[in-house]
Design an enzyme around this catalytic site. Structure first.
Site, PDB file in Angstrom:
ATOM      1  CB  THR A 154       3.794  36.563   8.925  1.00  0.00           C
ATOM      2  OG1 THR A 154       4.627  35.533   8.372  1.00  0.00           O
ATOM      3  CG2 THR A 154       3.606  36.333  10.408  1.00  0.00           C
ATOM      4  CE  LYS A 180       4.402  32.336   9.418  1.00  0.00           C
ATOM      5  NZ  LYS A 180       5.746  33.029   9.335  1.00  0.00           N
ATOM      6  CB  THR A 191      10.510  32.187   9.361  1.00  0.00           C
ATOM      7  OG1 THR A 191      11.673  32.840   9.677  1.00  0.00           O
ATOM      8  CG2 THR A 191       9.433  32.923  10.117  1.00  0.00           C
ATOM      9  CD  GLU A 277       9.224  36.876   2.748  1.00  0.00           C
ATOM     10  OE1 GLU A 277       8.619  37.090   3.807  1.00  0.00           O
ATOM     11  OE2 GLU A 277      10.427  37.152   2.582  1.00  0.00           O
ATOM     12  CG  ASN A 408      12.583  39.764   3.006  1.00  0.00           C
ATOM     13  OD1 ASN A 408      12.288  39.399   4.145  1.00  0.00           O
ATOM     14  ND2 ASN A 408      12.300  39.027   1.939  1.00  0.00           N
ATOM     15  CB  THR A 413       9.606  50.592   6.765  1.00  0.00           C
ATOM     16  OG1 THR A 413       9.888  49.867   5.569  1.00  0.00           O
ATOM     17  CG2 THR A 413      10.857  50.686   7.614  1.00  0.00           C
TER      18      THR A 413
END
Length: 413
Positions: A154, A180, A191, A277, A408, A413
């Site tokens: 992702t 992942k 996650t 991230e 994040n 969006t």
């Protein structure tokens, strides 16, 4: 020295496995988003799942399946929609997904495991999934491991996979894995999705025990941001295709197999932390001197998960006080006069006393680690000792950058 070697192939390196990954139109980005891992014969299956009480439908589905029958032939994974917090329809979609794949493979649906990753609250795009499954099965091959690893990503920047090879007697045994994960990563699973394949033969009960212990020493010891997810699933398949004698109890061969499994899981766990991230470096914390391994792991997790420690590493600030503070609030009692803290080669505290050190050089150490040019490539190493006990443990994480907030803040969006 480890009694195995790294080989190529990922989850398809062991005998009797095929895999595939493709663009099914599930992600708005149009990148690969549907993966299949397939054993040619029924495989012993084990699983470890999220501890969250808000669980995705595939998590509950697979937990029930493995409790009823510890065998599987296929793992189907979609990326883009988490199918978590989707109510009754999410459960129905999960069951249909398993049935669709089973019908295409001409196997029983209770031999199919399902995993999903993506935005919470969004159902799988079933129309696209239905259309894609025949093509996905047709593409499955012994060379499909890399494609499958890419299709489960992702926000990951890189696909993550590994394979190892060893011998049991005169037989070659292989184990492969892929995963992942990049954000919403915290101990007690995260996650993350991880799939391990093996061609050894092992009893179901023993395989599950091995996987649970390996998870505790790998995926449960990483953190990116302190958020535990709704979807984490770790599956391990062992199909016996190597034709080695079945391992049914602990002994030398069982210990060797578990060591390989732990090595696979730790490699993948560190790859997730490294790809956190917005991260610029991997952080490894090793704690020693506790009464047992669990206590050391708890302190290590607390340090590597501290937002203040992570921020200091991103700023290349050798602020050891934050490390000491995190160790002290970890919930493990120790005498502070026994505390020892080291950052890379820089000893900062000994027997609870602060020491003089070259702050500029220590900062430069972290800069070089972020550039992948110092010691263990891109890893910032923190070593903490709290006493003379036999316990030791490690945890892995990453620094906390401005980009984490940006990624994040704009996720849906």
């Amino acid at each position: 020295m480890a009694d195995w070697k790294v080989i190529s192939g990922g989850v398809t390196a062991p005998k009797g496995y095929k895999a595939a990954g493709m663009k099914a139109g599930l992600k708005p980005s149009g990148t690969p988003d549907l993966a299949l891992v397939l054993s040619e014969v029924d495989a012993i299956a084990a699983g470890v799942f999220t501890t969250s009480v808000v669980r995705a439908a595939p998590v509950d589905y697979c937990r029930q399946r493995l409790q009823a029958k510890a065998t599987a032939r296929a793992i189907l994974c979609n990326a883009g929609q988490a199918n978590a917090a989707t109510g009754e329809q999410g459960w129905i979609d999960t069951i249909e997904s398993a049935q669709l794949l089973a019908q295409t493979l001409n196997i029983s649906s209770d031999l199919v495991l399902i995993a999903s990753t993506g935005v919470i609250g969004q159902r799988i795009k079933m129309e696209q999934l239905r259309a894609a499954i025949p093509s996905l099965v047709a593409q499955a091959s012994e060379e499909g491991g890399d494609a499958a690893a890419k299709a489960i990503c992702t926000t990951d920047l890189v696909a993550k996979s590994i394979a190892l090879e060893t011998t049991f007697g005169d037989r070659v045994v292989r184990m492969g894995g892929m995963c992942k994960g990049s954000g919403m990563i915290h101990p007690n699973m995260a996650t993350m999705l991880a799939f391990v394949t093996c061609d050894a033969a092992v009893s179901p009960h023993l395989w599950q025990q091995m996987l649970s212990r390996a998870a505790d020493r790998s995926f449960n010891q990483i953190t990116v941001d302190g958020d535990t997810s709704t979807n984490d699933s770790l599956f391990a398949l062992a199909n016996g295709a190597s034709r080695t004698p079945a391992i049914t109890e602990m002994g030398a061969e069982a210990e060797k197999l578990e060591e390989m499994l732990t090595e696979i899981c730790q490699y993948l766990a560190k790859a997730i932390a490294r790809d956190g991230e917005g991260a610029t470096c991997l952080v490894e914390v090793e704690v020693s001197g506790t009464k047992d391994e669990a206590s050391a792991q708890q302190i290590a997790k607390t340090i590597v998960g501290s937002s203040l420690v992570k921020s200091a590493i991103f700023g290349r600030d050798p602020n050891w006080g934050r490390i000491a503070a995190a160790a002290g609030r970890a919930g493990v009692p120790f005498e502070q006069e026994n505390l020892r803290i080291q950052l890379g080669e820089f000893l900062m505290m000994e027997q609870g006393q602060p020491l003089a050190f070259d702050r500029a050089a220590a900062s430069d150490y972290m800069k070089k680690a972020a550039a992948g040019a110092y010691l263990k490539e891109d890893t910032v190493l923190i070593a903490v000792s709290v006493g003379n006990g036999p316990g030791s443990g490690k945890a892995w994480g990453c620094d906390l950058s401005y980009d984490y907030v940006k990624i994040n803040a704009e996720y849906t969006t």
